[in-house]
Design an enzyme around this catalytic site. Structure first.
Site, PDB file in Angstrom:
ATOM      1  N   ASP A   1       0.863  -1.169   0.000  1.00 36.06           N
ATOM      2  CA  ASP A   1       0.000   0.000   0.000  1.00 36.06           C
ATOM      3  C   ASP A   1       0.909   1.232   0.000  1.00 36.06           C
ATOM      4  O   ASP A   1       2.070   1.136   0.401  1.00 36.06           O
ATOM      5  CB  ASP A   1      -0.888  -0.028   1.249  1.00 36.06           C
ATOM      6  CG  ASP A   1      -1.793   1.181   1.344  1.00 36.06           C
ATOM      7  OD1 ASP A   1      -2.280   1.630   0.296  1.00 36.06           O
ATOM      8  OD2 ASP A   1      -1.992   1.684   2.459  1.00 36.06           O
TER       9      ASP A   1
ATOM     10  N   ASP B   1      -7.003  -2.327   3.950  1.00 40.50           N
ATOM     11  CA  ASP B   1      -6.320  -3.420   3.250  1.00 40.50           C
ATOM     12  C   ASP B   1      -6.664  -4.797   3.814  1.00 40.50           C
ATOM     13  O   ASP B   1      -6.008  -5.776   3.480  1.00 40.50           O
ATOM     14  CB  ASP B   1      -4.796  -3.221   3.350  1.00 40.50           C
ATOM     15  CG  ASP B   1      -4.374  -1.857   2.840  1.00 40.50           C
ATOM     16  OD1 ASP B   1      -4.949  -1.405   1.841  1.00 40.50           O
ATOM     17  OD2 ASP B   1      -3.482  -1.251   3.437  1.00 40.50           O
TER      18      ASP B   1
ATOM     19  N   ASP C   1      -1.755  -1.162   6.066  1.00 40.43           N
ATOM     20  CA  ASP C   1      -1.944  -0.568   7.394  1.00 40.43           C
ATOM     21  C   ASP C   1      -3.052  -1.225   8.205  1.00 40.43           C
ATOM     22  O   ASP C   1      -3.346  -0.810   9.302  1.00 40.43           O
ATOM     23  CB  ASP C   1      -2.213   0.939   7.274  1.00 40.43           C
ATOM     24  CG  ASP C   1      -3.469   1.237   6.462  1.00 40.43           C
ATOM     25  OD1 ASP C   1      -4.192   0.286   6.141  1.00 40.43           O
ATOM     26  OD2 ASP C   1      -3.717   2.415   6.159  1.00 40.43           O
TER      27      ASP C   1
END
Length: 1234
Positions: free
Chosen positions: A553, A878, A874
């Protein structure tokens, strides 16, 4: 009714007793069955039984039922056999009777006892197999049934990596039609409980469904909730869902020890010890037995400690106000039921400690600020709002609508009641309805993951079974040779012959195998825990060593959370960035000042770092009464009336504000999303925001709308679509998101270690490409897939729009060789529609503007084409992708990197192994922000948690011997992913891959060493024992001690800090391993035979009986010395150090043990200390033989070492050939649609 039920039950049981013959007898038996049916119906005189019986008849031919959910694959119906008819009872009763009446009278009594021993051993094995194998237990103790009404148990088949099969009782429960969970109003409920989840049989679907909870109803349904209105409803709900508690039994040490002692390998080990005792190896047998019990008792103690820790996690028994039977009553949190309407707010215990929320709840009225760090690891407190503003017909989604849900186990930091709601709370709390309780809450789900994760973990467990079969093949050949030779000699004892054959076959199954495989994984778990990385699914450790593609990410993972506000671009005059706030339009400043989700928690401002940076940049302040005002005098205050919070699927947020009695709507969001909602779009709109995103900046579009005159109540009830429609453009807010200092270096090392890198972000494509270039994800010219402005086609465009290429599925692979490709979330619909997902996604390097569901699709596609995936995020947006990846890592931003690496050894210049002190997640302090530090109360709680965690890590440092996995607690684990890293950087990805590779390499070398030792042992026990070669008891004990010490030291080899471009071999069965084994075994065999033949020349010609007791002689002495030399050489040659682990020189304990072994064998070969050799039952060697033996040993070592190094050079680890699997997947998809 009882009479009717009895007739039906007898009828069903009769059918089950003949169901096995039904297929053979055909139609005639069917006619008989229908006749019995008719008799039953005529006797009962009721149409109700007819409908019930027809339904059961429909289910008769199903022995396996589907089970909804991701944990269970299916359930087989079983009925327990009566004790005399079990297959472990009547067959053996016949055998024992046959022994008494047929065997004893016909043969010698000694031989009859051997026959009895074989029967008894078989009977014991059957009993043990019922404990070891669920399938075997089903076969012996149960019979399969096709009628669910005739079953009393179920065999549960879990999905892959969800644990082992289990047999659970099937329950039948009467219930009233009012509380029935089936839609047909059935008054009988059929269910089973499996791992703290209840599954109820659905007649309509013919499957077992999870116990239903009202988590997918419309918002209108929840707003009408008034709790349980009568005591009867309360009792029915209690009967259905049970109490809101975490109940799991606490086993005793004796019970756990009994479980461990019943395991197959342990029983096999004890059996081997018994065989050695029969062959008079008393010291060796007792030494082995002592080691086994020590290891198993340590494991049992470790499990007991883990379960004791987990039992400390309980539902907070705080007293709540609950609306039941039309009035508010005080109840404990453990008495809550789904459907209860409660008053919930911030609560604290008698000592000032904050109480956690006892269940998952949906807020009906009011709002709350919640710390969810214990579940998600999100450091920023989350704002939870009521569902009053939502459309009543919309359905609740627990994934999408997290902003309305209070999760069990989390803590409320602050709450605001809604006094206008029709149901007033007596204690000023928020009104909420309970959704889930007990183990079905989010906290309960995480508890189940920790509680039922694989306890004794191994690497390549299925391959270990195949490897043992490979060794057994050689053992059977050796045992067959001994048996053939023994039967040729009529004078040889059959008992001794049977013992010799048993010893040969059992010798190739190393008793220390499960111990060594456990150590390989647990050593990695402990090493990761010391670095603040916790794992709830240990079987994923070996996957980390096989990873070939790493996905990241961007925001908060590769880049820092600390945003820098650059200014605003107002398109009314020019397209330049204006950082002087005095020159900006008033509306732009007002939107930035008020359109946010910042909140005060105990007089401290917390929230999104981007929004805090904007507030600081425009020099405004925000007060606790939800009012924004400029610091300088003269400006107008902006009062926030209603917030519509940011949603990832909408990519925007909005607020309704009041300025001088005038109502306005302020909106901010992604430029392309706001563009669709503007009344008029400025001509340079797209060109301007792309200009700044190409520079890597984060750009938000600002907009506003004037609202008509209305009351505050009307403003709060405005529909979100009305608020966010017909907007006026107010400028672009530009932010810089600095890349974390170590992101570039970590990704550079990953790329150099043979990993492909991918970025998956919700940010804009141009920003993502700019950041990807800086962190080495993009190394070639980039192309972005975008829709063509005119038409429905797509095209590849470079970031500067100077290069354009038409899109074609066939060209994607060739295009990826010259360019790094990027696609946006708007392309996914096209890819799915044209079924081009498998042909495009595997070649893309950057995914931009993707929703959480699309992140999941990306990871699934990578797995489909054969990639071994790692995802680092995080832990909030996600979650789906982290769960889908083979290795998912959730980062909890708790430990700054500079703290982690601050301790180093200045004298030596070598970095010490970092031992960070993981901190609980709390609002992170921005260096540019003032009011963000936690309160003293929070600091005290955080210090207590930190001290507790540090104490646990210290215990691991003292007890970390690799024999047991570290304890994972709720504060350490995240519900988001299997790995949780308490770091503010992506460095944990290196640690996890490093430990994964180390585990793979250690496992591989263990299999090779065990294999070579076992093949040599099988040869010694077969061919050489026929020639009279036998080891002494003390000799075998010394050999066992050396082997145990070597294994202990090689399993604790630390991985190297730098990842190598070379990859470890992912599988045991490969050309490298098999050729290495066969080549080294041939050299060992040649050395052994040559040495024994040399010794035989010096021996007087005498006949040595194979079954005679041990007597020291030259051949025995030489074979023992040579065997031990081979053993030491095997460890030294097959030790896999660099480029993955420490070399032999760096692994000081192993190096010391090797040197001691070499010195020891040099001393006994040279016969320097005669007393030592006498105690070992070794006879003196002739002078010439000593030198020759030492020289041959050096040649043997050199030959094995050279062969091993040649194979490592010829067969290096390589990247998996995923493109071939991708083409196969595409071909299979095309074939499916033909």
């Amino acid at each position: 009714m009882e009479k009717k039920k009895n007739v039906l039950k007898q009828t069903n049981l009769f059918y089950d007793s003949i169901s096995g013959w039904k297929l053979k007898l055909g139609n005639m038996l069917d006619l008989l069955w229908y006749g019995i049916d008719f008799f039953a119906l005529a006797h009962t005189q009721t149409i109700t039984v007819l409908s019930l019986h027809c339904r059961s008849a429909d289910l008769r031919e199903m022995s396996r039922f589907g089970v909804e959910g991701k944990v269970v694959e299916g359930a087989d119906l079983l009925r327990r056999r009566h004790w005399p008819w079990r297959l472990d009872a009547w067959p053996f009763a016949i055998l024992y009777a046959a022994w008494v009446f047929a065997v004893v009278p016909s043969i010698d009594f000694t031989d009859a006892l051997i026959v009895l021993g074989v029967i008894s051993a078989s009977h014991i094995l059957v009993f043990l197999f019922t404990a070891w194998s669920v399938d075997f237990r089903c076969f012996v103790q149960f019979s399969k049934v096709n009628n669910i009404y005739g079953a009393d148990a179920c065999k549960i088949i879990p999905t892959k990596f969800s644990g082992a099969k289990e047999i659970v009782p099937l329950h039948f429960r009467k219930q009233s039609a009012r509380t029935s969970t089936s839609s047909d109003g059935s008054t009988e409920e059929i269910y089973f409980d499996f791992r703290k989840q209840r599954f109820i049989f659905s007649v309509e679907k013919n499957v077992f469904c999870k116990l239903p909870y009202a988590t997918k109803e419309s918002f209108g349904y929840y707003l009408k909730c008034t709790g349980h209105g009568t005591e009867a409803k309360v009792n029915a709900a209690t009967d259905k869902w049970g109490r809101n508690v975490f109940e799991y039994p606490q086993p005793t040490f004796q019970k756990l020890m009994k479980e461990h002692c019943m395991e197959p390998f342990f029983v096999f080990q004890v059996f081997c010890v018994g065989l050695w005792c029969l062959d008079e190896y008393w010291y060796y047998s007792l030494f082995t037995l002592m080691m086994l019990f020590l290891f198993e008792s340590t494991m049992a103690k470790s499990r007991l400690k883990t379960l004791t820790e987990l039992r400390r996690v309980r539902v907070d028994a705080q007293t709540l106000m609950v609306y039941r039977c039309g009035r508010w009553v005080k109840l404990s949190g453990t008495d809550l039921l789904p459907g209860d309407v409660v008053s919930i707010g911030r609560a604290s215990g008698p000592n000032g400690e904050e109480k956690s929320i006892p269940a998952d709840m949906l807020i009906l009225a009011g709002s709350a600020i919640v710390n969810e760090a214990i579940l998600t690891g999100e450091s920023t407190p989350q704002w939870k709002v009521s569902i009053l503003g939502r459309a009543t017909e919309d359905k609740l989604s627990t994934k999408r609508d997290k902003s309305h849900i209070l999760f069990g186990g989390t803590k409320i930091l602050q709450h605001t009641p809604d006094k206008s709601y029709h149901l007033r709370t007596p204690d000023g709390g928020c009104v909420a309805v309970v959704l889930r309780t007990g183990f079905q809450t989010s906290q309960g789900k995480l508890m189940r993951t920790i509680l039922f994760s694989t306890e004794r973990v191994t690497a390549n467990s299925w391959e270990s079974g195949l490897f043992i079969l490979f060794l057994v093949f050689f053992a059977i050949i050796a045992a067959g040779y001994v048996l053939k030779k023994g039967l040729e000699d009529p004078t040889r004892s059959k008992y001794k012959l049977f013992l010799s054959c048993s010893l040969i076959i059992t010798s190739v199954i190393p008793p220390e195998l499960p111990m060594e495989l456990s150590i390989a994984v647990n050593t990695s778990l402990i090493a990761l825990a010391r670095r603040g990385i916790f794992c709830t699914e240990p079987f994923r450790i070996p996957f980390a060593g096989k990873v070939d593609i790493c996905c990241f990410d961007k925001t908060g993972t590769l880049t820092s959370d600390d945003m820098e506000f650059r200014g605003v671009v107002d398109l009314t005059n020019n397209a330049d960035l204006e950082s002087d706030m005095n020159k900006l339009p008033v509306r732009s400043v007002e939107v930035l000042a008020s359109c946010h989700a910042l909140v005060f928690v105990e007089n401290k401002l917390v929230g999104d770092p981007l929004e805090k940076a904007a507030l600081k940049g425009i020099d405004w302040i925000y007060t606790s009464d939800e009012k924004a005002m400029p610091k300088k005098p003269g400006g107008q205050a902006v009062q926030i009336v209603q917030r519509h919070h940011f949603a990832s699927h909408l990519k925007r947020m909005a607020v309704v504000v009041r300025i001088n009695e005038e109502f306005l709507a302020f909106v901010k969001g992604a430029p392309e999303t706001i563009q669709e909602r503007l009344l008029s779009v400025p001509p340079t709109y797209v060109e301007t925001y792309k200009k700044y995103t190409r520079q890597g900046s984060r750009v938000l579009a600002l907009a506003y709308r004037l609202l008509p005159e209305m009351t505050v109540g009307e403003a709060r009830s405005l529909d979100r679509d009305i608020v966010e429609h017909d907007l006026h453009f107010a400028g672009f807010a530009v932010f810089d998101c600095p890349i974390r200092p170590d992101s570039g270096s970590v990704l550079y090392e990953l790329k150099g270690a043979s990993h492909d890198l991918v970025m998956i972000t919700g940010d804009q494509a141009l920003t993502a490409c700019h950041v990807a270039t800086q962190v080495h994800i993009i190394t070639k010219p980039a192309l972005i897939l975008v829709p063509v402005k005119t038409g429905k086609d797509f095209e590849w465009v470079s970031p500067d729009e100077k290069e354009k290429t038409s899109y074609s599925v066939e060209d994607v692979e060739s295009l990826s060789e010259s360019y790094d490709l990027c696609i946006g979330g708007d392309c996914f619909e096209m890819l799915q529609r044209t079924e081009a997902v498998l042909q495009v996604i595997p070649y893309v390097k950057v995914f931009a503007r993707v929703a959480p569901e699309q992140k999941e699709l990306i990871l699934t596609t990578f797995k489909t084409v054969g990639r071994m995936t790692l995802m680092c995020g995080d832990g909030t947006n996600d979650v789906g992708a982290l769960k889908q990846a083979h290795v998912g890592i959730a980062l909890l931003n708790a430990v700054p990197p500079e703290q982690e690496n601050s301790k180093s050894d200045g004298k030596s210049g070598k970095s010490k192994k970092p031992k960070p002190t993981p901190e609980p997640s709390r609002p992170t302090r921005s260096p540019n922000s003032s009011a963000e530090a936690p309160t003293n109360r929070h600091l005290k709680a955080a210090d207590k948690h930190r001290e507790k965690l540090q104490k646990m890590l210290d215990e691991m440092n003292e007890e970390g011997d690799g024999r047991s996995a570290p304890i994972v607690k709720l504060g350490d684990a995240s519900m988001a992913s299997p790995f949780t890293a308490k770091h503010a950087s992506i460095a944990p990805t290196l640690d996890i891959i490093r430990q994964g590779r180390s585990t793979l390499v250690t496992t591989l070398q263990m299999f090779k060493i065990l294999g070579l030792n076992c093949l040599a042992t099988a040869y010694v026990l077969s061919v050489m024992q026929l020639d009279g070669v036998k080891l002494g008891d003390i000799q075998a004990t010394i050999s066992g001690i050396f082997t145990a010490a070597f294994f202990l030291f090689i399993s604790h080899a630390r991985p190297l800090q730098t990842l190598s471009p070379s990859r470890p071999h992912p599988n045991i069965f490969c050309a490298y391993v098999l050729l290495s084994l066969l080549g080294q075994f041939a050299i060992h065999l040649f050395f052994l035979i040559s040495a024994v033949n040399l010794a035989s020349k010096y021996m007087p010609e005498e006949c040595i009986e194979p079954d005679s007791d041990f007597h020291p002689n030259l051949v025995n002495t030489v074979s023992y010395i040579v065997n031990m030399m081979i053993q030491v050489a095997t460890f030294a040659v097959n030790y896999m150090g660099r480029p993955f682990n420490q070399s032999i020189a760096e692994n000081k304990p192993f190096k010391t043990a090797l040197l001691l072994a070499v010195v020891f064998f040099t001393v006994i070969t040279s016969d320097i200390f005669r007393n030592l050799n006498d105690s070992l039952k070794l006879v003196p060697l002739p002078e010439g033989m000593r030198t020759k033996l030492m020289f041959w040993a050096i040649l043997m070592f050199a030959g094995c070492y050279g062969w091993e190094r040649l194979l490592r050079w010829a067969f290096p680890g390589r990247m998996p050939a995923w493109k071939r699997k991708q083409r196969q997947a595409v071909a299979a998809l095309e074939k499916k649609h033909q």
